[in-house]
Design a protein around this motif. Structure first.
Motif, PDB file in Angstrom:
ATOM      1  N   PRO A   1      -3.208   4.694  14.380  1.00 34.04           N
ATOM      2  CA  PRO A   1      -1.989   4.729  15.207  1.00 34.04           C
ATOM      3  C   PRO A   1      -2.254   4.509  16.688  1.00 34.04           C
ATOM      4  O   PRO A   1      -1.434   3.907  17.388  1.00 34.04           O
ATOM      5  CB  PRO A   1      -1.438   6.139  14.946  1.00 34.04           C
ATOM      6  N   ALA A   2      -3.387   4.978  17.172  1.00 30.77           N
ATOM      7  CA  ALA A   2      -3.683   4.852  18.601  1.00 30.77           C
ATOM      8  C   ALA A   2      -4.170   3.458  18.982  1.00 30.77           C
ATOM      9  O   ALA A   2      -4.233   3.125  20.168  1.00 30.77           O
ATOM     10  CB  ALA A   2      -4.740   5.888  19.002  1.00 30.77           C
ATOM     11  N   ASP A   3      -4.519   2.642  17.997  1.00 29.00           N
ATOM     12  CA  ASP A   3      -5.045   1.306  18.274  1.00 29.00           C
ATOM     13  C   ASP A   3      -3.912   0.287  18.302  1.00 29.00           C
ATOM     14  O   ASP A   3      -2.996   0.346  17.464  1.00 29.00           O
ATOM     15  CB  ASP A   3      -6.057   0.896  17.204  1.00 29.00           C
ATOM     16  N   PRO A   4      -3.968  -0.672  19.227  1.00 26.35           N
ATOM     17  CA  PRO A   4      -2.890  -1.669  19.301  1.00 26.35           C
ATOM     18  C   PRO A   4      -2.907  -2.652  18.141  1.00 26.35           C
ATOM     19  O   PRO A   4      -1.868  -3.181  17.746  1.00 26.35           O
ATOM     20  CB  PRO A   4      -3.162  -2.380  20.635  1.00 26.35           C
ATOM     21  N   GLU A   5      -4.087  -2.938  17.595  1.00 32.82           N
ATOM     22  CA  GLU A   5      -4.222  -3.914  16.526  1.00 32.82           C
ATOM     23  C   GLU A   5      -5.160  -3.378  15.445  1.00 32.82           C
ATOM     24  O   GLU A   5      -5.978  -2.482  15.709  1.00 32.82           O
ATOM     25  CB  GLU A   5      -4.777  -5.238  17.072  1.00 32.82           C
TER      26      GLU A   5
ATOM     27  N   GLY B   1      -2.771   9.031   7.852  1.00 31.50           N
ATOM     28  CA  GLY B   1      -2.763   8.831   9.295  1.00 31.50           C
ATOM     29  C   GLY B   1      -3.156   7.443   9.753  1.00 31.50           C
ATOM     30  O   GLY B   1      -3.331   7.208  10.947  1.00 31.50           O
ATOM     31  N   VAL B   2      -3.279   6.515   8.822  1.00 33.10           N
ATOM     32  CA  VAL B   2      -3.711   5.147   9.149  1.00 33.10           C
ATOM     33  C   VAL B   2      -2.737   4.155   8.515  1.00 33.10           C
ATOM     34  O   VAL B   2      -2.289   4.352   7.377  1.00 33.10           O
ATOM     35  CB  VAL B   2      -5.137   4.876   8.625  1.00 33.10           C
TER      36      VAL B   2
ATOM     37  N   VAL C   1       0.828  -1.215   0.000  1.00 30.34           N
ATOM     38  CA  VAL C   1       0.000   0.000   0.000  1.00 30.34           C
ATOM     39  C   VAL C   1       0.856   1.256   0.000  1.00 30.34           C
ATOM     40  O   VAL C   1       0.505   2.261  -0.623  1.00 30.34           O
ATOM     41  CB  VAL C   1      -0.965  -0.010   1.207  1.00 30.34           C
ATOM     42  N   GLU C   2       1.986   1.223   0.675  1.00 33.03           N
ATOM     43  CA  GLU C   2       2.823   2.423   0.773  1.00 33.03           C
ATOM     44  C   GLU C   2       3.625   2.696  -0.500  1.00 33.03           C
ATOM     45  O   GLU C   2       3.807   3.854  -0.887  1.00 33.03           O
ATOM     46  CB  GLU C   2       3.765   2.295   1.968  1.00 33.03           C
TER      47      GLU C   2
ATOM     48  N   GLY D   1     -13.847   5.702  10.797  1.00 29.34           N
ATOM     49  CA  GLY D   1     -14.262   7.082  10.952  1.00 29.34           C
ATOM     50  C   GLY D   1     -13.195   8.053  10.506  1.00 29.34           C
ATOM     51  O   GLY D   1     -13.129   9.188  10.964  1.00 29.34           O
ATOM     52  N   ALA D   2     -12.329   7.578   9.588  1.00 28.43           N
ATOM     53  CA  ALA D   2     -11.202   8.395   9.125  1.00 28.43           C
ATOM     54  C   ALA D   2     -11.655   9.444   8.101  1.00 28.43           C
ATOM     55  O   ALA D   2     -12.642   9.267   7.414  1.00 28.43           O
ATOM     56  CB  ALA D   2     -10.145   7.497   8.501  1.00 28.43           C
TER      57      ALA D   2
END
Length: 485
Positions: free
Chosen positions: A442-446, A411-412, A399-400, A484-485
């Motif tokens: 980023p704030a989510d662990p998984e 940001g995801v 993807v990158e 919700g991005a």
């Protein structure tokens, strides 16, 4: 006189006994025959005498009932019928039920014993409980994004929560309005005939009931098998992979759509989807190891029930090396449902664990008392957790800076794999465009969403079909809706 009275009493007793015997025969011995007799409409009349319970999405009912005042009184209604048809199915007085309407029929109809206040209460009181409610796991925003993304083109989308197996979106296109099949009369029979005659098969649930060659998205499974077996130990080490690659035992050459695949590393081959590298890697890994890994992902077993049954995804276990090479790149006889490929992406996102997919979060009574709750269930461990971490790294590269850049979300962290599956005689059919992916904030662990998209798009030009160009933007929209991005 007394003698005649005794005889009359005996005759009356005999007649009463005969009546009791006959009533027992009718109500017990022959009851099933009378119940199943097509001329007996009492059961149908009783079934539709009360309103059916509702199916809920996002806390709101997407079904309803309309009292017609006719013999089969209550007809089913649907809100946004085409959008949710792959989830609800239909409930018809004439043609029966499908999907959730069928799987949860007893609860929705009020005949489920769990709805009664006491065991056997309804049988003793000859009553029926009000229809219960089915609360689904579907996220309305994700469902709408998938439906809009397909835009009426033939294809399907399945999205899952990797940690729980909850189905977040389930879309099949083109779709239909199930309300057209509710009720009786010529309009219903006409709609049924038209829907079945439609060459686009709108009533076919492509997400659950149709299998496709998965193309290069299957390279995730091949890579998992090779890494688990130790066939590849360094993602950046060159592989001994010629370009083109001659299929073993044949004079047929397999080529690539991109340059730079000769002896490419697994990272480069995955990022740019080198067929030659993965075909040879499948042969080198061996049929037993590859088939075992595919089985642990969910191939070659009965399709999971969500609770509606799903088609069986397959990986041929009786092939020669040339056929194995093609199977390893998602061709030959390899076939998968979109739900199965969403499970593959979810297994990578979830550390290698395959969770049982499910559409129903809980069922309740009409008064919202819990009847049953669906719990997270692990089906199997598809791969070593270290292998899953390596695949997440590879899918992120796609993807990158690879073939899946159209799925990138600011940001995801997004990982994906494109696929363009050939089919038809001599591969003459328009290729199917595939994309499978997962996403993590980023704030989510998984990762919290995994998705699979397939677009048939038979009307498109062959050169315009690619997983990255056609399917990836749809997956992106679904993931954005969930996050919700």
């Amino acid at each position: 006189m007394t003698k005649y009275i005794r005889r009359a009493a005996a005759l009356c007793a005999l007649l009463l006994l005969a009546l009791l015997v006959n009533a027992t025969r009718v109500q017990v011995v022959d009851s099933k025959a009378y119940d199943s007799n097509p001329a007996n409409r009492r059961k149908d009349i009783a079934r539709y005498d009360q309103a059916r319970g509702d199916i809920l999405v996002g806390g709101r009912a997407v079904t309803g009932s309309r009292d017609t005042g006719e013999q089969l009184r209550h007809e089913r209604t649907y809100t946004n019928g085409p959008l949710y048809a792959p989830v609800t199915g239909f409930a018809s007085q004439v043609y029966g039920t499908t999907f959730l309407e069928h799987a949860e029929d007893a609860l929705l109809a009020g005949t489920d014993p769990m709805l009664a206040p006491l065991p056997l209460w309804n049988d003793l009181a000859r009553t029926r409980s009000p229809g219960g409610k089915v609360v689904t796991t579907v996220e309305p925003a994700a469902q709408r994004a998938a439906f809009a993304g397909l835009g009426g083109r033939k294809g399907a989308v399945a999205a899952l929560d990797p940690a729980t197996g909850k189905v977040l979106a389930l879309v099949s296109s083109p779709s239909y309005d199930p309300e057209r099949l509710a009720g009786t009369g010529s309009a219903v029979t006409g709609a049924w005939a038209a829907l079945n005659a439609d060459p686009d098969k709108p009533m076919l649930n492509r997400a659950l009931s149709r299998t496709y060659p998965p193309g290069s998205t299957f390279k995730v499974v091949t890579a998992a098998a090779a890494l688990d077996a130790g066939r590849v130990t360094d993602l950046d080490a060159p592989t001994r992979s010629p370009d083109p690659y001659t299929l073993p035992g044949t004079s047929t050459s397999l080529a690539n759509e991109v340059d730079g695949c000769s002896d490419a590393s697994l990272r480069h081959a995955f990022q740019w989807s080198c067929n030659t590298v993965f075909a040879k890697l499948g042969v080198d890994t061996g049929q037993d190891a590859l088939a075992d890994t595919a089985k642990r992902f969910g191939f070659d077993g009965p399709g999971p029930k969500v609770p509606s049954p799903t088609a069986r995804s397959t990986f041929d276990t009786a092939t020669d090396d040339a056929q194995l090479a093609l199977s390893a790149i998602g061709q030959y006889d390899t076939r998968a449902t979109p739900l199965q490929m969403a499970m593959v992406a979810a297994a990578v996102a979830g550390g290698g664990s395959v969770k049982a997919p499910h559409l129903v979060d809980r069922t309740t009574s009409a008064d919202d008392d819990i009847v049953a709750t669906t719990h997270t269930r692990t089906l199997q461990q598809a791969m070593n957790p270290r292998t899953a971490a390596q695949l997440r790294e590879l899918m992120t590269d796609v993807v990158e800076k690879g073939t899946g850049t159209n799925a990138a979300i600011d940001g995801v962290t997004v990982g994906g794999k494109t696929g363009t599956a050939q089919h038809g005689v001599g591969n003459a059919g328009t290729p199917y465009a595939w994309f499978i992916a997962w996403a993590r904030k980023p704030a989510d662990p998984e990762p919290s969403v995994a998705v699979a998209v397939v677009v048939e798009d038979a009307a498109a030009d062959r050169s315009d079909i690619s997983g990255g160009g056609t399917a990836a933007p749809i997956a992106k929209a679904v993931m954005e809706a969930v996050l919700g991005a």
